[in-house]
Motif scaffolding. Structure first.
Motif, PDB file in Angstrom:
ATOM      1  N   GLY A 233      -1.753 -12.196 -30.260  1.00  0.00           N
ATOM      2  CA  GLY A 233      -2.354 -11.021 -30.679  1.00  0.00           C
ATOM      3  C   GLY A 233      -3.639 -10.926 -29.832  1.00  0.00           C
ATOM      4  O   GLY A 233      -3.817 -10.943 -28.661  1.00  0.00           O
ATOM      5  N   GLN A 234      -4.736 -10.562 -30.499  1.00  0.00           N
ATOM      6  CA  GLN A 234      -6.119 -10.149 -30.127  1.00  0.00           C
ATOM      7  C   GLN A 234      -6.970 -11.222 -29.958  1.00  0.00           C
ATOM      8  O   GLN A 234      -8.091 -11.096 -29.579  1.00  0.00           O
ATOM      9  CB  GLN A 234      -6.675  -9.055 -31.219  1.00  0.00           C
ATOM     10  CG  GLN A 234      -5.846  -7.899 -31.245  1.00  0.00           C
ATOM     11  CD  GLN A 234      -5.500  -7.040 -29.997  1.00  0.00           C
ATOM     12  OE1 GLN A 234      -6.411  -6.853 -29.460  1.00  0.00           O
ATOM     13  NE2 GLN A 234      -4.377  -6.694 -29.783  1.00  0.00           N
ATOM     14  N   CYS A 235      -6.986 -12.556 -29.901  1.00  0.00           N
ATOM     15  CA  CYS A 235      -7.609 -13.760 -29.468  1.00  0.00           C
ATOM     16  C   CYS A 235      -7.341 -13.915 -28.133  1.00  0.00           C
ATOM     17  O   CYS A 235      -6.504 -14.686 -27.774  1.00  0.00           O
ATOM     18  CB  CYS A 235      -7.045 -14.831 -30.666  1.00  0.00           C
ATOM     19  SG  CYS A 235      -8.132 -16.337 -30.212  1.00  0.00           S
ATOM     20  N   VAL A 236      -8.477 -13.417 -27.447  1.00  0.00           N
ATOM     21  CA  VAL A 236      -8.115 -13.753 -26.009  1.00  0.00           C
ATOM     22  C   VAL A 236      -9.413 -14.618 -25.593  1.00  0.00           C
ATOM     23  O   VAL A 236      -9.247 -14.994 -24.239  1.00  0.00           O
ATOM     24  CB  VAL A 236      -8.070 -12.158 -25.211  1.00  0.00           C
ATOM     25  CG1 VAL A 236      -6.855 -11.624 -25.336  1.00  0.00           C
ATOM     26  CG2 VAL A 236      -9.598 -11.582 -25.305  1.00  0.00           C
ATOM     27  N   ASP A 237     -10.334 -14.995 -26.277  1.00  0.00           N
ATOM     28  CA  ASP A 237     -11.439 -15.718 -25.911  1.00  0.00           C
ATOM     29  C   ASP A 237     -12.056 -16.592 -27.284  1.00  0.00           C
ATOM     30  O   ASP A 237     -12.611 -15.855 -27.989  1.00  0.00           O
ATOM     31  CB  ASP A 237     -12.477 -14.674 -25.205  1.00  0.00           C
ATOM     32  CG  ASP A 237     -13.676 -15.518 -24.582  1.00  0.00           C
ATOM     33  OD1 ASP A 237     -13.617 -16.796 -24.964  1.00  0.00           O
ATOM     34  OD2 ASP A 237     -14.543 -15.049 -23.992  1.00  0.00           O
TER      35      ASP A 237
END
Length: 118
Positions: A21-25
């Motif tokens: 999902g939105q966990c990119v860093d």
């Protein structure tokens, strides 16, 4: 299975699960990364006891440094701050607040999912 292999597998599995999902860093753990980590732990992911010993030792060392050298570090920070511009001090305060927020999210996740061997 070696301790090193167990720890590496744990980190790989945790980060693969967080990379959803939105966990990119993962440097910004609060939010989607924390939620994904929580889901992984809640579905059976576990911190290996060997790695938990390292984590516990790190926490103990940090607490020791804060207790014994915290006042000196604050004094040095004040000396450096006096030499910085207002903008640099504002940026430093922003970075410090972000680090404290991220550390609090990581600590909360660790406390919620600390292994039974702790």
């Amino acid at each position: 299975v070696s301790t090193q292999s167990t720890g590496a597998t744990f980190v790989k599995d945790l980060f693969n699960s967080m990379n959803n999902g939105q966990c990119v860093d993962a440097r910004y753990f609060c939010g989607p990364c924390k939620a994904n980590a929580h889901s992984w732990f809640s579905s059976g992911g576990d911190i290996p006891c060997c790695l938990n010993k390292v984590i516990a030792a790190g926490i103990e060392a940090f607490d020791y440094v804060v207790k014994n050298y915290g006042a000196q570090a604050e004094e040095w920070a004040e000396l450096v701050s006096a030499e910085l511009s207002e903008a640099a001090n504002a940026k430093a305060a922003e970075i410090k607040a972000d680090i404290e927020d991220q550390a609090a999210c990581i600590a909360e996740t660790y406390k919620e999912h600390k292994p039974g061997c702790a």
